[in-house]
Design an enzyme around this catalytic site. Sequence first.
Site, PDB file in Angstrom:
ATOM      1  N   ASP A   1       0.704  -1.190   0.053  1.00  0.00           N
ATOM      2  CA  ASP A   1      -0.079   0.121   0.070  1.00  0.00           C
ATOM      3  C   ASP A   1       0.917   1.312   0.169  1.00  0.00           C
ATOM      4  O   ASP A   1       0.562   2.274   0.597  1.00  0.00           O
ATOM      5  CB  ASP A   1      -0.827  -0.144   1.292  1.00  0.00           C
ATOM      6  CG  ASP A   1      -2.184   1.069   1.138  1.00  0.00           C
ATOM      7  OD1 ASP A   1      -2.265   1.469  -0.030  1.00  0.00           O
ATOM      8  OD2 ASP A   1      -2.739   1.331   1.956  1.00  0.00           O
TER       9      ASP A   1
ATOM     10  N   LYS B   1       2.324   3.440  -5.966  1.00  0.00           N
ATOM     11  CA  LYS B   1       1.910   2.542  -6.751  1.00  0.00           C
ATOM     12  C   LYS B   1       2.908   1.888  -7.707  1.00  0.00           C
ATOM     13  O   LYS B   1       3.012   0.970  -8.393  1.00  0.00           O
ATOM     14  CB  LYS B   1       0.344   2.936  -7.447  1.00  0.00           C
ATOM     15  CG  LYS B   1      -0.533   3.341  -6.443  1.00  0.00           C
ATOM     16  CD  LYS B   1      -0.732   2.553  -5.456  1.00  0.00           C
ATOM     17  CE  LYS B   1      -1.127   3.244  -4.079  1.00  0.00           C
ATOM     18  NZ  LYS B   1      -1.167   2.344  -3.009  1.00  0.00           N
TER      19      LYS B   1
HETATM   20  N1  SAM Z   1      -1.461   1.476   4.711  1.00  0.00           N
HETATM   21  C1  SAM Z   1      -1.899   2.858   5.014  1.00  0.00           C
HETATM   22  C2  SAM Z   1      -3.322   2.693   5.583  1.00  0.00           C
HETATM   23  O1  SAM Z   1      -4.083   1.904   4.760  1.00  0.00           O
HETATM   24  O2  SAM Z   1      -3.561   3.130   6.764  1.00  0.00           O
HETATM   25  C3  SAM Z   1      -1.643   3.853   3.983  1.00  0.00           C
HETATM   26  C4  SAM Z   1      -0.537   3.922   3.357  1.00  0.00           C
HETATM   27  S1  SAM Z   1      -0.408   5.342   2.315  1.00  0.00           S
HETATM   28  C5  SAM Z   1      -1.558   5.029   1.188  1.00  0.00           C
HETATM   29  C6  SAM Z   1       1.279   5.219   1.437  1.00  0.00           C
HETATM   30  C7  SAM Z   1       2.464   5.517   2.214  1.00  0.00           C
HETATM   31  O3  SAM Z   1       3.607   4.808   1.801  1.00  0.00           O
HETATM   32  C8  SAM Z   1       2.714   7.001   2.369  1.00  0.00           C
HETATM   33  O4  SAM Z   1       2.625   7.281   3.785  1.00  0.00           O
HETATM   34  C9  SAM Z   1       4.175   7.207   1.875  1.00  0.00           C
HETATM   35  O5  SAM Z   1       4.987   7.925   2.418  1.00  0.00           O
HETATM   36  C10 SAM Z   1       4.629   5.788   1.956  1.00  0.00           C
HETATM   37  N2  SAM Z   1       5.720   5.452   0.963  1.00  0.00           N
HETATM   38  C11 SAM Z   1       5.408   5.563  -0.611  1.00  0.00           C
HETATM   39  N3  SAM Z   1       6.578   4.758  -0.996  1.00  0.00           N
HETATM   40  C12 SAM Z   1       7.298   4.047  -0.128  1.00  0.00           C
HETATM   41  C13 SAM Z   1       8.472   3.699  -0.267  1.00  0.00           C
HETATM   42  N4  SAM Z   1       9.132   3.043  -1.329  1.00  0.00           N
HETATM   43  N5  SAM Z   1       8.904   2.963   0.797  1.00  0.00           N
HETATM   44  C14 SAM Z   1       8.446   3.437   1.972  1.00  0.00           C
HETATM   45  N6  SAM Z   1       7.398   4.220   2.227  1.00  0.00           N
HETATM   46  C15 SAM Z   1       6.652   4.659   1.136  1.00  0.00           C
HETATM   47 MG    MG Z   2      -4.068   2.387  -0.028  1.00  0.00          MG
END
Ligand code: SAM
Ligand code: MG
Length: 214
Positions: A141, A144
């Site tokens: 998550d 993308k």
């Molecule tokens: N899983 C959470 C929930 O449903 O409560 C929501 C997650 S949110 C959609 C995506 C998160 O992934 C963001 O906080 C972003 O900073 C983090 N993120 C994005 N790409 C990442 C990466 N390559 N490594 C670590 N964190 C990442």
């Molecule tokens: Mg999501």
Amino acid sequence: TRSTRPQRLLKAVRKHAARGDPQSVISAIDHFCRHSEWAMNIGDEKGSILDSVVSELNPEKVLELGTYCGYSTVRIARLLPPGARLITLEFNAGYAAIARQVIAWAGLEDRVQLVEGASEDWIPRMKEHFGIETFDFVFLDHWKDRYLPDTKLMEDCGLLRKGTVLLADNVICPGVPDYLQYVRNSLSYKSCYFKSHLEYTKAEDGLEKSVFLG
Ligand code: SAM
Ligand code: MG
């Protein structure tokens, strides 16, 4: 200066959720996001699908990619059997700081290891750094464009075993066409779609569950 959305979400948790009660933390966040400010948590509707996958699997080693404020972390961790471990990766330090407090408010910090940094940097270090052989369950998550490369990285690092379940959020909205094409066509996965709605909206979104066949 004005507070951030994650800070306001944490404030809602402190005000409305009981300490040590994960369900009340989940409800407080869902209420805040439905009635005050939308946020990118998996949410209650897709969250109940996540719950059933986790409950059915009873996983002992779990990896979550993308913690944000810790909503899905709390959802998953509250269902884990005693002794199970959830490692969750977040590269935004501000979000990670909020998530730590949300997870602690829910009383789940003993089962959760929040690791700050990028998935592409930490996945290759899971074995040496955390003594992980393979994961039973992975929740994808994060951003993308990382679903597919990180899945291939987990394969290459030997973190998946026959029967490991990958559950990917937001496969329709915003969508992950390259990832779906891969898991649906690869002979190494058995994959199926759970239709639902984007968190706190009526727009179609869903989860893709993919079992690694080895
Ligand atoms: N899983 C959470 C929930 O449903 O409560 C929501 C997650 S949110 C959609 C995506 C998160 O992934 C963001 O906080 C972003 O900073 C983090 N993120 C994005 N790409 C990442 C990466 N390559 N490594 C670590 N964190 C990442
Ligand atoms: Mg999501």
